[in-house]
Design an enzyme around this catalytic site. Structure first.
Site, PDB file in Angstrom:
ATOM      1  N   LYS A 117       0.840  -1.203   0.000  1.00 56.47           N
ATOM      2  CA  LYS A 117       0.000   0.000   0.000  1.00 56.47           C
ATOM      3  C   LYS A 117       0.882   1.262   0.000  1.00 56.47           C
ATOM      4  O   LYS A 117       2.106   1.174   0.198  1.00 56.47           O
ATOM      5  CB  LYS A 117      -0.922  -0.047   1.220  1.00 56.47           C
ATOM      6  CG  LYS A 117      -1.972  -1.163   1.166  1.00 56.47           C
ATOM      7  CD  LYS A 117      -2.890  -1.098   2.392  1.00 56.47           C
ATOM      8  CE  LYS A 117      -3.995  -2.137   2.333  1.00 56.47           C
ATOM      9  NZ  LYS A 117      -4.910  -2.021   3.495  1.00 56.47           N
ATOM     10  N   TYR A 153     -12.417  -2.118  -3.614  1.00 55.68           N
ATOM     11  CA  TYR A 153     -12.957  -2.210  -2.253  1.00 55.68           C
ATOM     12  C   TYR A 153     -14.488  -2.169  -2.239  1.00 55.68           C
ATOM     13  O   TYR A 153     -15.083  -1.722  -1.257  1.00 55.68           O
ATOM     14  CB  TYR A 153     -12.381  -1.092  -1.397  1.00 55.68           C
ATOM     15  CG  TYR A 153     -10.965  -1.345  -0.899  1.00 55.68           C
ATOM     16  CD1 TYR A 153     -10.655  -2.525  -0.207  1.00 55.68           C
ATOM     17  CD2 TYR A 153      -9.951  -0.417  -1.093  1.00 55.68           C
ATOM     18  CE1 TYR A 153      -9.369  -2.769   0.265  1.00 55.68           C
ATOM     19  CE2 TYR A 153      -8.651  -0.653  -0.624  1.00 55.68           C
ATOM     20  CZ  TYR A 153      -8.373  -1.827   0.062  1.00 55.68           C
ATOM     21  OH  TYR A 153      -7.105  -2.059   0.530  1.00 55.68           O
ATOM     22  N   PHE A 178     -15.634   3.581   7.195  1.00 53.80           N
ATOM     23  CA  PHE A 178     -14.245   3.916   6.878  1.00 53.80           C
ATOM     24  C   PHE A 178     -13.965   3.960   5.365  1.00 53.80           C
ATOM     25  O   PHE A 178     -12.837   4.191   4.948  1.00 53.80           O
ATOM     26  CB  PHE A 178     -13.282   2.925   7.556  1.00 53.80           C
ATOM     27  CG  PHE A 178     -13.500   1.476   7.183  1.00 53.80           C
ATOM     28  CD1 PHE A 178     -12.934   0.934   6.030  1.00 53.80           C
ATOM     29  CD2 PHE A 178     -14.275   0.646   7.985  1.00 53.80           C
ATOM     30  CE1 PHE A 178     -13.127  -0.396   5.677  1.00 53.80           C
ATOM     31  CE2 PHE A 178     -14.478  -0.700   7.650  1.00 53.80           C
ATOM     32  CZ  PHE A 178     -13.896  -1.215   6.492  1.00 53.80           C
ATOM     33  N   ARG A 187      -2.295 -14.507   3.313  1.00 57.66           N
ATOM     34  CA  ARG A 187      -3.106 -13.919   4.397  1.00 57.66           C
ATOM     35  C   ARG A 187      -2.478 -14.215   5.756  1.00 57.66           C
ATOM     36  O   ARG A 187      -2.423 -13.348   6.624  1.00 57.66           O
ATOM     37  CB  ARG A 187      -4.540 -14.463   4.366  1.00 57.66           C
ATOM     38  CG  ARG A 187      -5.384 -14.081   3.179  1.00 57.66           C
ATOM     39  CD  ARG A 187      -5.827 -12.659   3.136  1.00 57.66           C
ATOM     40  NE  ARG A 187      -6.534 -12.188   4.312  1.00 57.66           N
ATOM     41  CZ  ARG A 187      -7.166 -11.011   4.368  1.00 57.66           C
ATOM     42  NH1 ARG A 187      -7.194 -10.210   3.309  1.00 57.66           N
ATOM     43  NH2 ARG A 187      -7.759 -10.613   5.461  1.00 57.66           N
ATOM     44  N   THR A 244      -5.884  -7.944  10.158  1.00 59.79           N
ATOM     45  CA  THR A 244      -6.155  -6.661   9.509  1.00 59.79           C
ATOM     46  C   THR A 244      -5.713  -5.492  10.383  1.00 59.79           C
ATOM     47  O   THR A 244      -5.105  -4.539   9.906  1.00 59.79           O
ATOM     48  CB  THR A 244      -7.670  -6.546   9.194  1.00 59.79           C
ATOM     49  OG1 THR A 244      -8.036  -7.620   8.329  1.00 59.79           O
ATOM     50  CG2 THR A 244      -7.993  -5.221   8.532  1.00 59.79           C
ATOM     51  N   ARG A 286       2.245  -7.329   9.055  1.00 59.31           N
ATOM     52  CA  ARG A 286       1.606  -6.232   9.791  1.00 59.31           C
ATOM     53  C   ARG A 286       2.082  -6.206  11.244  1.00 59.31           C
ATOM     54  O   ARG A 286       2.235  -5.133  11.838  1.00 59.31           O
ATOM     55  CB  ARG A 286       0.087  -6.377   9.714  1.00 59.31           C
ATOM     56  CG  ARG A 286      -0.464  -6.021   8.325  1.00 59.31           C
ATOM     57  CD  ARG A 286      -1.860  -6.567   8.126  1.00 59.31           C
ATOM     58  NE  ARG A 286      -2.513  -6.035   6.931  1.00 59.31           N
ATOM     59  CZ  ARG A 286      -3.641  -6.535   6.443  1.00 59.31           C
ATOM     60  NH1 ARG A 286      -4.230  -7.571   7.028  1.00 59.31           N
ATOM     61  NH2 ARG A 286      -4.179  -6.007   5.358  1.00 59.31           N
ATOM     62  N   ASN A 288      -1.915  -0.231   7.326  1.00 58.75           N
ATOM     63  CA  ASN A 288      -1.478  -1.605   7.619  1.00 58.75           C
ATOM     64  C   ASN A 288      -0.638  -2.233   6.494  1.00 58.75           C
ATOM     65  O   ASN A 288      -0.544  -3.445   6.366  1.00 58.75           O
ATOM     66  CB  ASN A 288      -2.667  -2.488   8.022  1.00 58.75           C
ATOM     67  CG  ASN A 288      -3.722  -2.599   6.937  1.00 58.75           C
ATOM     68  OD1 ASN A 288      -3.542  -2.076   5.837  1.00 58.75           O
ATOM     69  ND2 ASN A 288      -4.801  -3.300   7.228  1.00 58.75           N
ATOM     70  N   HIS A 303      -1.940  -5.347   1.289  1.00 56.61           N
ATOM     71  CA  HIS A 303      -3.232  -5.935   0.934  1.00 56.61           C
ATOM     72  C   HIS A 303      -2.998  -7.323   0.354  1.00 56.61           C
ATOM     73  O   HIS A 303      -2.038  -7.528  -0.391  1.00 56.61           O
ATOM     74  CB  HIS A 303      -3.954  -5.089  -0.122  1.00 56.61           C
ATOM     75  CG  HIS A 303      -5.149  -5.796  -0.705  1.00 56.61           C
ATOM     76  ND1 HIS A 303      -6.392  -5.759  -0.116  1.00 56.61           N
ATOM     77  CD2 HIS A 303      -5.262  -6.620  -1.785  1.00 56.61           C
ATOM     78  CE1 HIS A 303      -7.224  -6.523  -0.818  1.00 56.61           C
ATOM     79  NE2 HIS A 303      -6.569  -7.057  -1.837  1.00 56.61           N
ATOM     80  N   GLU A 333      -9.436  -9.874  -8.305  1.00 55.46           N
ATOM     81  CA  GLU A 333      -8.467  -8.798  -8.047  1.00 55.46           C
ATOM     82  C   GLU A 333      -7.295  -8.850  -9.028  1.00 55.46           C
ATOM     83  O   GLU A 333      -6.819  -7.805  -9.478  1.00 55.46           O
ATOM     84  CB  GLU A 333      -7.981  -8.878  -6.601  1.00 55.46           C
ATOM     85  CG  GLU A 333      -9.112  -8.572  -5.627  1.00 55.46           C
ATOM     86  CD  GLU A 333      -8.668  -8.486  -4.180  1.00 55.46           C
ATOM     87  OE1 GLU A 333      -7.515  -8.891  -3.868  1.00 55.46           O
ATOM     88  OE2 GLU A 333      -9.466  -8.022  -3.350  1.00 55.46           O
TER      89      GLU A 333
END
Ligand code: IDP
Ligand code: MG
Length: 165
Positions: free
Chosen positions: A24, A64, A72, A100, A106, A117, A127, A130, A142
């Site tokens: 990110k 998203y 948010f 993941r 998250t 993270r 964070n 993704h 995606e």
């Protein structure tokens, strides 16, 4: 549609899948692209696509879409479009779930040390990484949102016979 997930053309084993990962904007600015790539690469996952890119508002909203109604959402879209990202496609056995696990929770406050993270972030809205969720089809969706088929490269890593039985 890109050839994202489990392939039926025989080029990947049935359990080898492709998954979408993104450093990110905070990770790019903090010089963490290499760290993220290095961890996935060392694990044995194979990088089959990658690019530095800027996400525009339309792409952010589509990416998203599941969060459209969340409080948010505006902050999330604002953040993800605020600077360049490093978009990637990684391939390997059970890649989506394994990535993941390596990303951690998250909320970095809940992410255990040893996860990306848990080692590099403190705040839910910053964070650093993704990864596609494990909902069937999320990874393919995606991958094809960010990459054209021609941008993804089929090849073998020289260590594959040592990574897989
Ligand atoms: P994920 O990135 O672990 O898949 P998601 O639930 O899909 O988590 O949420 C997408 C992103 O939205 C998160 O990575 C995080 O940056 C942000 N986010 C999720 N929940 C919240 C929240 O409650 N407040 C602020 N930001 C959030
Ligand atoms: Mg998610």
């Amino acid at each position: 549609m890109s050839d994202a997930g489990n392939s039926d053309d025989g080029s990947r084993g049935a359990d080898r899948e492709r998954t979408f990962v993104m450093a990110k904007p905070d990770a790019v600015q903090r010089g963490l692209i290499g760290e993220i790539v290095s961890r996935l690469e060392s694990r044995g996952l194979k990088l089959v696509g990658g690019k530095v890119t800027r996400i525009d508002r339309d792409l952010a909203e589509e990416h998203y879409a599941e969060h459209t109604d969340k409080p948010f959402f505006e902050d999330l879209v604002g953040f993800i479009t605020s600077g360049p990202v490093f978009a990637m496609v990684w391939e390997g056995a059970d890649a989506t779930r394994q990535v993941r696990e390596m990303m951690g929770a998250t909320d970095p406050a809940e992410a255990v040390p040893g996860t990306i993270r848990g080692d590099f972030a403190l705040d839910l809205g910053r964070n650093v990484v993704h990864g596609s969720d494990t909902e069937p089809g999320s990874n393919e969706r995606e991958v094809s949102l960010f990459f054209d088929d021609e941008e993804l490269v089929d090849y073998e890593r020289i260590d594959e016979t040592w990574l897989y039985e």
